[in-house]
Enzyme design. Structure first.
Site, PDB file in Angstrom:
ATOM      1  N   HIS A 164      13.059  92.807  24.075  1.00 40.36           N
ATOM      2  CA  HIS A 164      12.160  93.651  23.281  1.00 40.36           C
ATOM      3  C   HIS A 164      10.880  92.863  22.997  1.00 40.36           C
ATOM      4  O   HIS A 164      10.933  91.737  22.473  1.00 40.36           O
ATOM      5  CB  HIS A 164      12.806  94.022  21.951  1.00 40.36           C
ATOM      6  CG  HIS A 164      13.961  94.982  22.058  1.00 40.36           C
ATOM      7  ND1 HIS A 164      14.350  95.595  23.231  1.00 40.36           N
ATOM      8  CD2 HIS A 164      14.793  95.469  21.096  1.00 40.36           C
ATOM      9  CE1 HIS A 164      15.378  96.398  22.989  1.00 40.36           C
ATOM     10  NE2 HIS A 164      15.675  96.326  21.702  1.00 40.36           N
TER      11      HIS A 164
ATOM     12  N   CYS B 204      17.929  94.814  16.476  1.00 40.61           N
ATOM     13  CA  CYS B 204      17.443  93.875  17.507  1.00 40.61           C
ATOM     14  C   CYS B 204      15.938  93.578  17.419  1.00 40.61           C
ATOM     15  O   CYS B 204      15.519  92.432  17.603  1.00 40.61           O
ATOM     16  CB  CYS B 204      17.804  94.391  18.886  1.00 40.61           C
ATOM     17  SG  CYS B 204      17.674  96.177  19.065  1.00 40.61           S
TER      18      CYS B 204
ATOM     19  N   ARG C 168      24.312  97.515   6.878  1.00 39.51           N
ATOM     20  CA  ARG C 168      23.271  96.483   6.732  1.00 39.51           C
ATOM     21  C   ARG C 168      22.561  96.541   5.377  1.00 39.51           C
ATOM     22  O   ARG C 168      22.212  95.515   4.820  1.00 39.51           O
ATOM     23  CB  ARG C 168      22.221  96.634   7.831  1.00 39.51           C
ATOM     24  CG  ARG C 168      22.696  96.214   9.202  1.00 39.51           C
ATOM     25  CD  ARG C 168      21.571  96.365  10.198  1.00 39.51           C
ATOM     26  NE  ARG C 168      22.035  96.191  11.567  1.00 39.51           N
ATOM     27  CZ  ARG C 168      21.572  96.883  12.607  1.00 39.51           C
ATOM     28  NH1 ARG C 168      20.622  97.789  12.430  1.00 39.51           N
ATOM     29  NH2 ARG C 168      22.030  96.662  13.810  1.00 39.51           N
TER      30      ARG C 168
ATOM     31  N   ARG D  21      39.500 105.777  25.115  1.00 38.61           N
ATOM     32  CA  ARG D  21      39.173 105.833  26.546  1.00 38.61           C
ATOM     33  C   ARG D  21      39.597 104.538  27.246  1.00 38.61           C
ATOM     34  O   ARG D  21      40.025 104.544  28.397  1.00 38.61           O
ATOM     35  CB  ARG D  21      37.647 106.032  26.674  1.00 38.61           C
ATOM     36  CG  ARG D  21      37.123 106.217  28.063  1.00 38.61           C
ATOM     37  CD  ARG D  21      35.604 106.127  28.077  1.00 38.61           C
ATOM     38  NE  ARG D  21      35.117 104.761  27.847  1.00 38.61           N
ATOM     39  CZ  ARG D  21      35.088 103.797  28.750  1.00 38.61           C
ATOM     40  NH1 ARG D  21      35.520 104.029  29.973  1.00 38.61           N
ATOM     41  NH2 ARG D  21      34.626 102.589  28.453  1.00 38.61           N
TER      42      ARG D  21
HETATM   43  P1  NAP Z   1      27.678 100.877  23.788  1.00 43.11           P
HETATM   44  O1  NAP Z   1      27.336 100.229  25.078  1.00 43.11           O
HETATM   45  O2  NAP Z   1      27.568 102.363  23.686  1.00 43.11           O
HETATM   46  O3  NAP Z   1      29.170 100.410  23.358  1.00 43.11           O
HETATM   47  C1  NAP Z   1      29.857 101.009  22.262  1.00 43.11           C
HETATM   48  C2  NAP Z   1      31.254 100.391  22.105  1.00 43.11           C
HETATM   49  O4  NAP Z   1      31.899 101.063  21.002  1.00 43.11           O
HETATM   50  C3  NAP Z   1      32.155 100.580  23.326  1.00 43.11           C
HETATM   51  O5  NAP Z   1      32.991  99.471  23.460  1.00 43.11           O
HETATM   52  C4  NAP Z   1      32.995 101.804  22.949  1.00 43.11           C
HETATM   53  O6  NAP Z   1      34.287 101.796  23.575  1.00 43.11           O
HETATM   54  C5  NAP Z   1      33.175 101.568  21.458  1.00 43.11           C
HETATM   55  N1  NAP Z   1      33.462 102.820  20.746  1.00 43.11           N
HETATM   56  C6  NAP Z   1      32.709 103.943  20.703  1.00 43.11           C
HETATM   57  N2  NAP Z   1      33.304 104.874  19.932  1.00 43.11           N
HETATM   58  C7  NAP Z   1      34.477 104.331  19.497  1.00 43.11           C
HETATM   59  C8  NAP Z   1      35.532 104.789  18.670  1.00 43.11           C
HETATM   60  N3  NAP Z   1      35.528 106.014  18.128  1.00 43.11           N
HETATM   61  N4  NAP Z   1      36.573 103.959  18.415  1.00 43.11           N
HETATM   62  C9  NAP Z   1      36.607 102.723  18.937  1.00 43.11           C
HETATM   63  N5  NAP Z   1      35.619 102.222  19.739  1.00 43.11           N
HETATM   64  C10 NAP Z   1      34.565 103.023  20.007  1.00 43.11           C
HETATM   65  O7  NAP Z   1      26.742 100.326  22.603  1.00 43.11           O
HETATM   66  P2  NAP Z   1      26.005  98.882  22.489  1.00 43.11           P
HETATM   67  O8  NAP Z   1      24.608  98.960  22.973  1.00 43.11           O
HETATM   68  O9  NAP Z   1      26.914  97.843  23.004  1.00 43.11           O
HETATM   69  O10 NAP Z   1      25.863  98.755  20.908  1.00 43.11           O
HETATM   70  C11 NAP Z   1      26.987  98.410  20.077  1.00 43.11           C
HETATM   71  C12 NAP Z   1      26.523  98.327  18.638  1.00 43.11           C
HETATM   72  O11 NAP Z   1      25.562  97.272  18.513  1.00 43.11           O
HETATM   73  C13 NAP Z   1      25.842  99.606  18.140  1.00 43.11           C
HETATM   74  O12 NAP Z   1      26.179  99.807  16.796  1.00 43.11           O
HETATM   75  C14 NAP Z   1      24.369  99.299  18.316  1.00 43.11           C
HETATM   76  O13 NAP Z   1      23.551 100.037  17.452  1.00 43.11           O
HETATM   77  C15 NAP Z   1      24.337  97.802  17.988  1.00 43.11           C
HETATM   78  N6  NAP Z   1      23.250  97.030  18.591  1.00 43.11           N
HETATM   79  C16 NAP Z   1      22.958  97.155  19.907  1.00 43.11           C
HETATM   80  C17 NAP Z   1      21.917  96.372  20.439  1.00 43.11           C
HETATM   81  C18 NAP Z   1      21.525  96.439  21.881  1.00 43.11           C
HETATM   82  O14 NAP Z   1      20.497  95.820  22.247  1.00 43.11           O
HETATM   83  N7  NAP Z   1      22.240  97.164  22.747  1.00 43.11           N
HETATM   84  C19 NAP Z   1      21.234  95.469  19.634  1.00 43.11           C
HETATM   85  C20 NAP Z   1      21.582  95.355  18.294  1.00 43.11           C
HETATM   86  C21 NAP Z   1      22.593  96.131  17.784  1.00 43.11           C
HETATM   87  P3  NAP Z   1      34.578 102.565  24.980  1.00 43.11           P
HETATM   88  O15 NAP Z   1      33.928 101.781  26.073  1.00 43.11           O
HETATM   89  O16 NAP Z   1      36.062 102.541  25.036  1.00 43.11           O
HETATM   90  O17 NAP Z   1      34.003 103.947  24.821  1.00 43.11           O
END
Ligand code: NAP
Length: 372
Positions: free
Chosen positions: A248, A156, A117, A47
């Site tokens: 959190h 987190c 993990r 995308r």
């Molecule tokens: P998010 O906002 O949904 O972002 C996901 C990212 O992954 C986007 O850059 C997306 O790209 C990319 N992506 C999705 N499917 C893909 C694919 N098939 N190939 C390549 N890239 C792909 O999620 P987030 O909250 O940032 O979380 C990211 C990770 O960190 C997750 O594993 C989550 O569990 C972990 N995490 C999040 C938090 C938090 O507080 N948010 C805390 C700890 C850990 P596009 O924009 O191009 O779709």
């Protein structure tokens, strides 16, 4: 930031997988002016591929995207195209396949995703607690035949919990009953629909309660003969999503073998320091845990960004009639709970020689260069 405990001849080029998401944006923001790292390559899904970063990312941070990065073109997540050191903020489903492909191609992947993990050969790192677990990387490389590696940071909420429990181990840590109040940014973007969360509480976050138990035991566990023996603490978690943007909150009751005074608990938490503080790593907060005296703190809006979002704020330390001790804790979920955690992991890995670099780190205690 004190800049005298290291010197840098060249910043290290790094890449970011999932650079367009919520955590990816924090990476971009933290790395743009980082003294050791230079964000040279950004990647995301089809995308976003080929678009300017400013157009591909649904930018949600208060400050604008860094000018030097806004115009960079987003690439596809293809191993071999980016630098050796890669941060990952990929969605877990994507990470499952993409991260091992990068490790196989020789990249060192420092990831937020949950996919690896609990793999016994993968470090689940909080640099203040278990930097020695990085030695698992050698097993990992042997087991998989990878020239690269995968290093993970915890969930987190787990990061905040583990950082509160680590300094309490000296009192004989037995059991924890914890309820979380988790921000919507923890679900990524666009995340939880507004109709579900405004004026509401959702008492379920899939998989989160299990992670808080298993990840905490691994993080607090000891490395013996190349494997981690999990800590025996028993954790019962209730995880909820609340209408908060960032931060959190955790309400925890804790059972300790000893019966330390509240002052002893407060002192153990606020005097706790780890290797990031000893080494003066660029993202290390002065104190990993800060104890607040006000009876109505910590609060997400007022405390989540303490020390750049890298500190866990604790308050309401008091007796619990059931388990002995109870308290409230708060951590910034996309900084200390995600991107900031991974950047600190990378800093420790550079300091300890797991990443080749021109960065020379001086140990603040000895005044000597850190031997690698
Ligand atoms: P998010 O906002 O949904 O972002 C996901 C990212 O992954 C986007 O850059 C997306 O790209 C990319 N992506 C999705 N499917 C893909 C694919 N098939 N190939 C390549 N890239 C792909 O999620 P987030 O909250 O940032 O979380 C990211 C990770 O960190 C997750 O594993 C989550 O569990 C972990 N995490 C999040 C938090 C938090 O507080 N948010 C805390 C700890 C850990 P596009 O924009 O191009 O779709």
């Amino acid at each position: 930031m004190e800049s005298h405990s290291f010197s840098v001849r060249h910043r290290i080029d790094v890449g970011v997988l999932g650079a367009t998401g919520m955590v990816g944006q924090q990476f971009v923001s933290l790395l743009a002016n980082h003294p050791w790292f230079r964000p040279a390559w950004l990647a995301a899904s089809e995308r976003s591929e080929g678009r300017a970063y400013r157009d591909a990312a649904s930018w949600r941070l208060a400050e604008d995207p860094p000018a030097q990065i806004a115009g960079q073109t987003v690439d596809a997540c293809v191993p071999g195209r980016g630098p050796r050191l890669i941060f990952s903020a990929l969605d877990a489903t994507a990470a499952q396949e993409i991260e091992p492909a990068f490790a196989r191609a020789g990249h060192i992947v420092i990831t937020n995703a949950r996919s690896f993990r609990m793999d016994p050969s993968v470090p689940l790192l909080i640099p203040e607690i278990n930097g020695d677990h990085l030695a698992l990387m050698s097993n990992q490389r042997k087991a998989h035949g990878w020239p690269g590696a995968i290093v993970t940071n915890p969930n987190c909420s787990t990061i905040a919990l583990a950082m509160v429990l680590a300094p309490l181990r000296r009192f004989g840590l037995r059991a924890v009953n914890v309820t979380t109040l988790q921000a919507v940014s923890g679900a990524g973007y666009p995340g939880v629909p507004s109709m579900d969360i405004i004026g509401n509480v959702v008492p379920y976050i899939g998989g989160e309660e299990e992670k808080m138990q298993s990840e905490t035991q691994k993080i607090l566990g000891s490395l013996d003969g190349g494997t981690v023996t999990p800590h025996l603490v028993v954790i019962s978690a209730h995880t909820t999503r609340v209408p908060v943007i960032d931060g959190h909150t955790l309400m925890a009751s804790i059972k300790l073998d000893d019966a330390p005074s509240l002052d002893a608990v407060r002192d153990a938490l606020s005097s706790w320091r780890g290797r990031p503080q000893e080494l003066g790593l660029p993202s290390a907060p002065p104190a990993p845990v800060v104890c607040l005296e006000q009876p109505d703190r910590p609060q997400p809006r007022r405390d989540a960004l303490r020390d750049g979002g890298m500190t866990i704020s604790v308050g309401r330390i008091r007796p619990c009639p059931i388990l002995g001790l109870k308290l409230a804790a708060l951590g910034h979920n996309t900084i200390r709970g995600a991107a900031g955690a991974a950047v600190l992991n990378a800093e420790l890995m550079v300091a300890d020689g797991w990443v080749e670099s021109d960065v020379q780190v001086i140990d603040r205690r000895t005044g000597e260069p850190v031997s690698r």
